[in-house]
Design a protein around this motif. Structure first.
Motif: not given
Ligand code: NAP
Length: 305
Positions: A192, A196, A252-253, A256-257, A263-265
């Motif tokens: 992920n 990005v 999914s990341m 989100d971005v 994000t759930e980073i």
């Protein structure tokens, strides 16, 4: 009378669970943030699930965290960064014997919730089902999959697995749920963040095979060090298989971005880097990846955690 399924968070996964449970005739209550969200939900007259292009609306009863009923069973369907505070709002309603099912991705949020509620039974879940919100109270069931549930403190399965069966929610009781969550976290860390940074679909990572392989080697080292050797087995081969099988997808990341969402980073790559630090393990590529990702989030004015 069966125990009520209280569902905290009426987003993608919360809706996917609420609608299927309600469809099976099971009692369900949706817990929404506040009066304003509740009024908005009531105006929509229910949750709509779109499945294979067919939509159906389910008039699931909604309430706020201040509802009167005690809670025996709670499905936590918030993002990892919201789980702890959302559950805290319900603490006064949770019974001594309450069971919580935690659907959050990554690691860290589950332990935080469990520490907050030492009396309750916290069941961790790892799901490969996919859903997205088309609009408020309207969710598309995008990818059929499976949900593994488990409790590393108590291996006995809960009695309500039959209800999931009746509701057509594909699931399995897992005696190694932590291994599953670690494995999923490692796959996520290897794929992920790079999607990005390179602004690409999963498949384009085939052009960055060396970088992926280096990350897999470091992640394998971390898993071994964290007592999760089974999660480290053939990691690189599985990462390559996932990249190939999901070549056309955006992670999914990435999504989100792209949608300017948090994000759930912190519960994925952040959790992995913190675990490495705790074990005094130097993983230069993983740590550099985290920094590059944070820089990218900052440039886009998104939260860095
Ligand atoms: P989502 O669509 O963003 O839904 C989260 C929901 O939680 C939102 O409806 C939000 O309310 C609600 N919420 C947050 N704080 C709340 C509070 N204090 N009280 C009441 N509701 C609150 O997220 P999701 O995609 O379902 O993801 C949930 C978790 O499942 C994440 O950890 C994700 O990584 C994981 N997961 C998701 C999928 C998927 O396909 N979606 C697959 C596997 C795993 P508002 O509507 O008011 O913002």
């Amino acid at each position: 009378m069966s125990t009520i399924w209280h569902i905290l968070g009426a987003g993608s996964l919360g809706t996917l669970w609420a609608t299927r449970l309600a469809r099976a005739g099971l009692p369900v209550r949706l817990i929404l943030r506040d009066e304003a969200r509740l009024a908005n939900y009531q105006a929509a007259k229910g949750l709509t699930l779109v499945e294979h292009g067919v939509e159906q609306t389910y008039p699931v009863i909604g309430e706020t965290p201040h509802g009167p009923e005690p809670i025996h069973r709670l499905l936590v369907a918030c993002k990892a960064y919201d789980a702890q505070s959302a559950v805290a709002q319900l603490q006064h309603r949770l019974m001594q014997d309450a069971e919580l099912i935690l659907l959050q991705n990554g690691l860290g949020s589950q332990d935080a919730v469990a520490a907050q509620l030492p009396q309750a039974r916290c069941i961790f879940a790892s799901s490969t089902e996919g859903a997205f919100r088309q609009a408020d109270w309207r969710v598309v069931f995008a990818g059929h999959g499976y949900t593994w549930l488990g409790d590393s403190a108590r291996p006995t399965p809960p009695v309500w697995l039959d209800e999931l069966q009746a509701a057509g929610i594909p699931h399995e009781w897992s005696t190694d749920i932590l291994t599953r969550l670690w494995r999923k976290l490692a796959l996520n860390c290897a794929i992920n963040p790079l999607t990005v940074l390179y602004q690409c679909r999963n498949g384009e990572l085939q052009k960055h095979q060396c970088e992926v392989a280096t990350l897999c080697a470091e992640l394998g080292e971390l898993l071994e060090c964290c007592g999760q050797p089974a999660a480290a087995q053939d990691l690189q081969a599985e990462v390559e298989r996932v990249i190939h099988a999901t070549a056309a997808n955006y992670s999914s990341m990435y999504q989100d971005v792209a949608n300017a969402r948090r994000t759930e980073i912190s519960y994925l790559l952040g959790y992995a880097c913190q675990a490495a630090t705790r074990h005094q393990l130097t993983l230069p590529h993983l740590q550099q990846l985290q920094q590059r990702l944070i820089d990218q989030l900052v440039v886009r004015r998104l939260p860095r955690d």
